[in-house]
Scaffold this motif. Sequence first.
Motif, PDB file in Angstrom:
ATOM      1  N   PRO A  72       6.929 -70.064 -50.529  1.00  0.00           N
ATOM      2  CA  PRO A  72       6.897 -68.668 -50.071  1.00  0.00           C
ATOM      3  C   PRO A  72       8.302 -68.103 -49.902  1.00  0.00           C
ATOM      4  N   GLU A  73       8.441 -66.811 -50.161  1.00  0.00           N
ATOM      5  CA  GLU A  73       9.725 -66.132 -49.967  1.00  0.00           C
ATOM      6  C   GLU A  73       9.539 -64.975 -48.995  1.00  0.00           C
ATOM      7  N   PHE A  74      10.463 -64.862 -48.082  1.00  0.00           N
ATOM      8  CA  PHE A  74      10.416 -63.850 -47.027  1.00  0.00           C
ATOM      9  C   PHE A  74      10.462 -62.445 -47.619  1.00  0.00           C
TER      10      PHE A  74
ATOM     11  N   PHE B  78      11.954 -71.302 -47.405  1.00  0.00           N
ATOM     12  CA  PHE B  78      11.201 -72.417 -47.957  1.00  0.00           C
ATOM     13  C   PHE B  78      11.878 -72.982 -49.190  1.00  0.00           C
TER      14      PHE B  78
ATOM     15  N   PHE C 151       5.414 -61.707 -39.808  1.00  0.00           N
ATOM     16  CA  PHE C 151       6.209 -61.881 -41.022  1.00  0.00           C
ATOM     17  C   PHE C 151       5.308 -61.745 -42.247  1.00  0.00           C
TER      18      PHE C 151
ATOM     19  N   GLN D   5       5.347 -70.518 -36.604  1.00  0.00           N
ATOM     20  CA  GLN D   5       4.676 -69.412 -37.283  1.00  0.00           C
ATOM     21  C   GLN D   5       3.348 -69.915 -37.822  1.00  0.00           C
TER      22      GLN D   5
ATOM     23  N   TYR E 277       6.447 -78.331 -43.767  1.00  0.00           N
ATOM     24  CA  TYR E 277       5.120 -77.746 -43.818  1.00  0.00           C
ATOM     25  C   TYR E 277       4.337 -78.455 -44.920  1.00  0.00           C
TER      26      TYR E 277
ATOM     27  N   HIS F  41      19.084 -67.653 -37.443  1.00  0.00           N
ATOM     28  CA  HIS F  41      18.881 -67.070 -36.117  1.00  0.00           C
ATOM     29  C   HIS F  41      17.857 -65.947 -36.148  1.00  0.00           C
ATOM     30  N   THR F  42      17.581 -65.405 -37.329  1.00  0.00           N
ATOM     31  CA  THR F  42      16.652 -64.288 -37.428  1.00  0.00           C
ATOM     32  C   THR F  42      15.196 -64.725 -37.281  1.00  0.00           C
ATOM     33  N   GLY F  43      14.954 -66.015 -37.445  1.00  0.00           N
ATOM     34  CA  GLY F  43      13.595 -66.505 -37.291  1.00  0.00           C
ATOM     35  C   GLY F  43      12.800 -66.591 -38.580  1.00  0.00           C
ATOM     36  N   LYS F  44      13.248 -65.895 -39.630  1.00  0.00           N
ATOM     37  CA  LYS F  44      12.484 -65.967 -40.871  1.00  0.00           C
ATOM     38  C   LYS F  44      12.594 -67.370 -41.456  1.00  0.00           C
ATOM     39  N   LEU F  45      11.512 -67.807 -42.072  1.00  0.00           N
ATOM     40  CA  LEU F  45      11.468 -69.135 -42.668  1.00  0.00           C
ATOM     41  C   LEU F  45      11.991 -69.072 -44.096  1.00  0.00           C
TER      42      LEU F  45
ATOM     43  N   LEU G 264       1.374 -63.782 -48.104  1.00  0.00           N
ATOM     44  CA  LEU G 264       1.057 -64.494 -46.870  1.00  0.00           C
ATOM     45  C   LEU G 264       1.602 -63.735 -45.676  1.00  0.00           C
TER      46      LEU G 264
ATOM     47  N   SER H  35      14.858 -57.063 -45.621  1.00  0.00           N
ATOM     48  CA  SER H  35      15.789 -57.460 -46.668  1.00  0.00           C
ATOM     49  C   SER H  35      15.126 -58.166 -47.846  1.00  0.00           C
TER      50      SER H  35
ATOM     51  N   GLN I 279      19.388 -73.150 -38.275  1.00  0.00           N
ATOM     52  CA  GLN I 279      19.199 -73.548 -36.880  1.00  0.00           C
ATOM     53  C   GLN I 279      18.056 -74.525 -36.663  1.00  0.00           C
TER      54      GLN I 279
ATOM     55  N   SER J 255      11.850 -63.085 -32.389  1.00  0.00           N
ATOM     56  CA  SER J 255      12.723 -63.781 -33.313  1.00  0.00           C
ATOM     57  C   SER J 255      13.968 -64.276 -32.605  1.00  0.00           C
ATOM     58  N   GLY J 256      14.443 -65.394 -33.027  1.00  0.00           N
ATOM     59  CA  GLY J 256      15.651 -65.961 -32.437  1.00  0.00           C
ATOM     60  C   GLY J 256      15.349 -67.147 -31.554  1.00  0.00           C
TER      61      GLY J 256
ATOM     62  N   ASP K  76      13.635 -56.434 -40.054  1.00  0.00           N
ATOM     63  CA  ASP K  76      14.279 -56.996 -41.250  1.00  0.00           C
ATOM     64  C   ASP K  76      13.369 -56.719 -42.441  1.00  0.00           C
TER      65      ASP K  76
ATOM     66  N   TYR L 284       5.338 -62.864 -46.391  1.00  0.00           N
ATOM     67  CA  TYR L 284       5.964 -63.691 -47.415  1.00  0.00           C
ATOM     68  C   TYR L 284       5.226 -63.488 -48.735  1.00  0.00           C
TER      69      TYR L 284
END
Lengths: 117, 109
Positions: free
Chosen positions: A43-45, B99, A33, A106, B36, B93-97, A91, A58, B31, A99-100, A56, A35
């Motif tokens: 942090p933002e994805f 924050f 991932f 992480q 942290y 469900h996608t796993g991305k965090l 990051l 997005s 989920q 994933s899932g 992903d 971020y």
Amino acid sequence: GAGVSQSPRYKVAKRGQDVALRCDPISGHVSLFWYQQALGQGPEFLTYFQNEAQLDKSGLPSDRFFAERPEGSVSTLKIQRTQQEDSAVYLCASSFRTSGAVQETQYFGPGTRLLVL
Amino acid sequence: RKEVEQDPGPFNVPEGATVAFNCTYSNSASQSFFWYRQDCRKEPKLLMSVYSSGNEDGRFTAQLNRASQYISLLIRDSKLSDSATYLCVVTLHTGKLIFGQGTTLQVKP
């Protein structure tokens, strides 16, 4: 064992320059991932890879941002024609499972601090 | 509205104090839930997972209320070394965090 590593740790770029940020995940970790963390924010994805597949993207803020992980290990985040608003800490994180999976952990790298002048 | 909201603080407390942080999340499909910890100019590190039944790790207790979409962290007997930013995190469900902004804690002698 070795954790997630990132390079460079610091990068100063002039507005309009292209930059490339590298992430070496923990060996064997399937998921990777990226971020972006602006000053004073969480942090933002940005984007997510499972092996070499980018599943992903997005969170990428514009088409100036591009990420790849061609062999399913090392990943590079590239920012073209950098702007001042791109200044942030980038990051990288990796995890073992795909994933899932519920509550997979992480592990984060130390980040690359990018300053665009 | 941010997906995960936290009071940024700072919380300034004396050593030995008990301090509580809260956060709320907007997506009922969330989920998994975590706290942290992030030290100044360092990467985030997992402090603990959060469960509806509540869980404790030494001086730290975390609680999840799914009905209210509310997560809490309680730190007892604060130490100087607890000074950091505490990030509330949820996943889909996608796993991305996802924050929150983070809550800054400063423990003073």
